[in-house]
Write an enzyme that holds these catalytic residues in place. Structure first.
Site, mmCIF file in Angstrom:
data_model
loop_
_atom_site.group_PDB
_atom_site.id
_atom_site.type_symbol
_atom_site.label_atom_id
_atom_site.label_comp_id
_atom_site.label_asym_id
_atom_site.label_seq_id
_atom_site.Cartn_x
_atom_site.Cartn_y
_atom_site.Cartn_z
ATOM 1 N N ALA A 159 36.165 17.564 91.795
ATOM 2 C CA ALA A 159 35.789 17.593 90.375
ATOM 3 C C ALA A 159 35.720 16.186 89.805
ATOM 4 O O ALA A 159 34.793 15.846 89.053
ATOM 5 C CB ALA A 159 36.773 18.447 89.584
ATOM 6 N N TYR A 160 36.692 15.348 90.134
ATOM 7 C CA TYR A 160 36.697 13.966 89.657
ATOM 8 C C TYR A 160 35.453 13.221 90.133
ATOM 9 O O TYR A 160 34.769 12.555 89.344
ATOM 10 C CB TYR A 160 37.962 13.258 90.148
ATOM 11 C CG TYR A 160 37.958 11.768 89.904
ATOM 12 C CD1 TYR A 160 38.151 11.260 88.626
ATOM 13 C CD2 TYR A 160 37.759 10.882 90.956
ATOM 14 C CE1 TYR A 160 38.142 9.896 88.403
ATOM 15 C CE2 TYR A 160 37.756 9.516 90.740
ATOM 16 C CZ TYR A 160 37.942 9.023 89.460
ATOM 17 O OH TYR A 160 37.926 7.665 89.242
ATOM 18 N N ALA A 161 35.158 13.353 91.424
ATOM 19 C CA ALA A 161 33.997 12.651 91.975
ATOM 20 C C ALA A 161 32.697 13.156 91.360
ATOM 21 O O ALA A 161 31.745 12.387 91.167
ATOM 22 C CB ALA A 161 33.968 12.807 93.493
ATOM 23 N N MET A 162 32.636 14.454 91.039
ATOM 24 C CA MET A 162 31.447 14.999 90.380
ATOM 25 C C MET A 162 31.179 14.314 89.049
ATOM 26 O O MET A 162 30.023 14.030 88.694
ATOM 27 C CB MET A 162 31.609 16.498 90.165
ATOM 28 C CG MET A 162 31.432 17.345 91.415
ATOM 29 S SD MET A 162 31.848 19.078 91.077
ATOM 30 C CE MET A 162 30.549 19.522 89.919
ATOM 31 N N THR A 163 32.242 14.035 88.290
ATOM 32 C CA THR A 163 32.039 13.367 86.998
ATOM 33 C C THR A 163 31.435 11.990 87.200
ATOM 34 O O THR A 163 30.575 11.556 86.421
ATOM 35 C CB THR A 163 33.356 13.227 86.208
ATOM 36 O OG1 THR A 163 34.250 12.304 86.849
ATOM 37 C CG2 THR A 163 34.045 14.565 86.028
#
Length: 255
Positions: A159-163
């Protein structure tokens, strides 16, 4: 010799970590700084004092980048502060640094964690930058912070990398659309860094530190000075022709 007109940078999340280091690196280049902080006013004021000791002007303003309802009031504060402190109506550099990390596997990531990440690091950056556009000088610069994890993978950070992937796309669109105002927009993508980010896991866990160091061409993990200095250099006049780029500052992590 006539001294050049003072440049002004607004750095979000600048009370600690990479934001603090960036603010100090800018001050060393005689750039004044608007420091934003979410909750720790004392830390932010300490950064202001450190900047002033370096000979530059600075102020601290509270900002929660996850709360878009507060942006109009924040922009009004920035406008008034520019007038009161620098007798000007615009600033030169925006560094969208504020953010946080959540460690959770894909299967365990909650909707609340997902929403918090995207509200802070995508929606917040999108609309804060939009609101601040009238206050950014033509010929100014915007730097957005990404991560090496938008290029390589590490289980637990989906999720962090998606942002950050979203921010890299936004950077290219901003570079294209703001080019008519001669505003350059780029992304800096750090690798593993010794800060309190993510609970200080890289800084404080010797095994994790050693693991990332072994995956890095230059043989160590990064320190804040590696990133703040790179951002300050990118914002120098020598790099005015760079825009729409993702610049990884990782020491060659996961090559």
């Amino acid at each position: 010799m006539i001294k050049s007109i003072t440049k002004i940078a607004l750095v979000t999340g600048a009370s600690r970590g990479l934001g603090k280091n960036t603010a100090l690196a800018m001050a060393k280049k005689e750039v004044s700084v608007i420091v934003t902080y979410r909750s720790n006013e004392a830390e932010a004021k300490a950064v202001v004092s450190a900047i002033e000791e370096l000979g530059s002007k600075a102020i601290a303003l509270q900002l929660d980048t996850a709360n878009t309802d507060t942006f109009d009031a924040f922009v009004a504060q920035v406008k008034q502060s520019l007038q009161d402190t620098w007798q000007t109506e615009q600033f030169d550099f925006l560094v969208n640094n504020a953010g946080f990390g959540v460690y959770a596997t894909f299967a365990e990531t909650t909707e609340a964690e997902f929403d918090q990440l995207f509200n802070t690091q995508v929606k917040g950056i999108f609309f804060l930058t939009q609101k601040l556009l009238p206050l950014i000088k033509d010929g100014g610069r915007i730097v957005n912070l990404s991560t090496v994890l938008a290029r390589s993978t590490l289980p637990g950070y989906a999720a962090y990398a998606m942002t950050k992937g979203a921010i890299e796309v936004l950077t290219r669109y901003l570079a294209k659309e703001l080019g008519q105002r001669q505003i350059a927009v780029n992304t800096i993508a750090p690798g593993a860094i010794e800060t309190d980010f993510g609970g200080g896991v890289v800084r404080d866990n010797p095994e994790i530190n050693k693991l990332f160091a072994s995956q890095t061409a230059l043989g160590r993990v990064g320190v804040p000075d590696d990133i703040g200095g790179a951002i300050a250099a990118l914002l120098s006049e020598d790099n005015r022709w760079i825009t729409g780029q993702r610049i990884e500052v990782s020491g060659g992590q996961s090559l």
